[in-house]
Design a protein around this motif. Structure first.
Motif, mmCIF file in Angstrom:
data_model
loop_
_atom_site.group_PDB
_atom_site.id
_atom_site.type_symbol
_atom_site.label_atom_id
_atom_site.label_comp_id
_atom_site.label_asym_id
_atom_site.label_seq_id
_atom_site.Cartn_x
_atom_site.Cartn_y
_atom_site.Cartn_z
ATOM 1 N N ALA A 109 0.835 -1.199 0.000
ATOM 2 C CA ALA A 109 0.000 0.000 0.000
ATOM 3 C C ALA A 109 0.866 1.244 0.000
ATOM 4 N N GLY A 110 0.265 2.366 -0.379
ATOM 5 C CA GLY A 110 0.973 3.634 -0.318
ATOM 6 C C GLY A 110 0.984 4.151 1.107
ATOM 7 N N PRO A 111 1.428 5.382 1.281
ATOM 8 C CA PRO A 111 1.462 5.971 2.626
ATOM 9 C C PRO A 111 0.102 5.885 3.300
ATOM 10 N N GLN A 112 0.095 5.520 4.563
ATOM 11 C CA GLN A 112 -1.155 5.359 5.302
ATOM 12 C C GLN A 112 -1.780 6.713 5.638
ATOM 13 N N VAL A 113 -3.072 6.795 5.475
ATOM 14 C CA VAL A 113 -3.820 8.022 5.771
ATOM 15 C C VAL A 113 -4.506 7.863 7.125
ATOM 16 N N TYR A 114 -4.336 8.851 7.994
ATOM 17 C CA TYR A 114 -4.903 8.781 9.333
ATOM 18 C C TYR A 114 -5.728 10.020 9.634
ATOM 19 N N LYS A 115 -6.830 9.805 10.326
ATOM 20 C CA LYS A 115 -7.645 10.927 10.782
ATOM 21 C C LYS A 115 -6.923 11.625 11.936
ATOM 22 N N GLY A 116 -7.067 12.948 12.008
ATOM 23 C CA GLY A 116 -6.434 13.709 13.074
ATOM 24 C C GLY A 116 -7.062 13.415 14.424
ATOM 25 N N ALA A 117 -6.340 13.733 15.470
ATOM 26 C CA ALA A 117 -6.830 13.475 16.827
ATOM 27 C C ALA A 117 -7.986 14.416 17.168
ATOM 28 N N ASP A 118 -8.901 13.914 17.984
ATOM 29 C CA ASP A 118 -9.999 14.737 18.474
ATOM 30 C C ASP A 118 -9.511 15.626 19.621
ATOM 31 N N LEU A 119 -10.146 16.757 19.795
ATOM 32 C CA LEU A 119 -9.829 17.669 20.883
ATOM 33 C C LEU A 119 -11.025 17.802 21.818
ATOM 34 N N ARG A 120 -10.752 18.114 23.087
ATOM 35 C CA ARG A 120 -11.819 18.308 24.064
ATOM 36 C C ARG A 120 -11.699 19.692 24.690
ATOM 37 N N TYR A 121 -12.851 20.345 24.867
ATOM 38 C CA TYR A 121 -12.895 21.663 25.481
ATOM 39 C C TYR A 121 -13.945 21.619 26.585
ATOM 40 N N ASN A 122 -13.551 21.957 27.814
ATOM 41 C CA ASN A 122 -14.483 21.959 28.942
ATOM 42 C C ASN A 122 -15.130 23.336 29.081
ATOM 43 N N MET A 123 -16.452 23.342 29.146
ATOM 44 C CA MET A 123 -17.181 24.611 29.246
ATOM 45 C C MET A 123 -18.134 24.578 30.432
ATOM 46 N N ASP A 124 -18.011 25.569 31.320
ATOM 47 C CA ASP A 124 -18.913 25.714 32.458
ATOM 48 C C ASP A 124 -20.041 26.670 32.091
#
Length: 373
Positions: A109-124
């Motif tokens: 296979a060619g170069p592997q494609v990966y989804k970016g990491a998820d981010l979390r934001y805390n909101m009060d």
């Protein structure tokens, strides 16, 4: 039919109508049985493996199979078959394990494609904001192409090279016994590229971390611990993969008056001794203002009254919850001598009436008497 050659369908032990799935299953079983790595120094096993491999390669090629079905062995080129001495276990099973691991056909296979990491934001947010809905702006990380290297990751004047370990495929084959599997290239980490001189500004990543402003809409009825998803606002993907998502985790701050239970609200409501005794109207707080509520005479501490549709609308429901009012009869404190005398006279007047004025007290004393006797 060529002299000395068995019918290919007979070799694999399948019918002439066998599907590709059936051919593959038969091939895998026989190849495992006769492979030279599992039968060292066995000329017979090697010969049978060659025969099995030739039959499988012929019958899984649509054009070759059609020619073989019509003309037999003379209809196909014998040079396309055979073990050939150079093929290992990985070559024989490339198409099988390629399907299992998602590579297909045994090709690298060619170069592997990966989804970016998820981010979390805390909101009060406040209880009122949770009930009514809330729109606000937040600052979150973002990434832009590095200008000095134009996003390549290589220092100006240099360029990105093909990874020499995986030859630009992003994957390498690893042999474990007689099994061969593909894994991400340890040198380029699946990119298929090597940067001899990384850009000093972005350190070879090709991107720079920044900040951006997002408008976030908190829906009405959201509860503590729920999350709002903002698609594509996480970290960027790798090798052109999609960006991750941003998850805004909501924390509803404690309220000084109300306590939430799903769509319902609870409130502790103190009332005077006189109001509890003779009844009267009181003002009860709600999220939308105060409402008058009648307290019947003789109300005891702990009595709960339900005010319909004075709670919160659920996030996934059109029904509005209720407000549950828990009455607490407050005992007067710091009385004057005159007030104490009035209460003493009042208490004496109650005793004249017997237990009808204090039914709970009368029942309790009767229970105590029966316990000791």
């Amino acid at each position: 039919m060529a002299k000395g050659k068995r019918d290919f369908y007979e070799v694999l032990g399948v019918a002439k109508s066998a599907s590709d799935v059936e051919l593959k299953a038969a091939y895998r079983k026989l190849a495992m049985k006769y492979h030279p790595d599992r039968n060292p120094d066995s000329k017979d096993a090697e010969a049978q493996f060659k025969e099995v491999k030739e039959a499988y390669e012929t019958l899984t090629d649509a054009n070759k199979r059609a020619a073989y079905d019509q003309y037999g062995h003379s209809g196909v080129d014998p040079s396309m078959g055979g073990f050939g001495g150079g093929g290992g276990f990985a070559d024989a099973f490339g198409d099988i394990f390629g399907d299992i691991f998602g590579q297909g056909g045994g090709r690298q296979a060619g170069p592997q494609v990966y989804k970016g990491a998820d981010l979390r934001y805390n909101m009060d947010i406040s209880l009122e904001q949770a009930a009514e809905g809330y729109t606000t702006q937040i600052r979150v990380p973002s990434w832009s192409n590095c200008k000095p290297c134009a996003g390549s990751g290589a220092e100006a004047g240099t360029k990105v090279e093909r990874c020499g370990t995986c030859d630009g495929h992003g994957q390498v084959r690893v042999q474990q016994g007689f099994f061969s599997m593909q894994q991400t290239c340890p040198k380029c980490r699946g990119t298929g590229e090597h940067i001899p001189k990384p850009c000093k500004t972005c350190h070879g990543s090709g991107k720079l971390k920044e900040q951006k402003t997002l408008e976030i809409k908190i829906p009405a009825g959201i509860d503590d611990g729920m999350r709002v998803r903002s698609v594509g606002n996480g970290e960027p993907g790798i090798n052109g993969g999609p960006s991750g998502d941003l998850y805004v985790e909501v924390r509803v701050k404690p309220h000084p008056v109300f306590e939430r239970d799903g769509s319902d609200l609870h409130v502790q409501m103190p009332i005077s001794f006189a109001t509890a005794t003779i009844g009267g109207d009181i003002e009860v707080p709600t999220l939308t203002g105060r409402v008058e509520f009648p307290i019947p005479e003789g109300t005891q501490t702990g009595k709960t009254f339900r005010l319909r549709n004075k709670g919160i609308k659920g996030l996934r429901s059109a029904v509005i919850g209720d407000l549950l009012v828990h009455v607490v009869v407050e005992t007067p404190i710091k009385l004057t001598d005159e007030q104490k005398n009035l209460l003493s006279k009042f208490d004496e007047s109650l005793k004249v009436g017997g237990g009808k004025h204090n039914p709970q007290q009368k029942g309790w004393f009767e229970g105590v008497k029966s316990f000791f006797h």
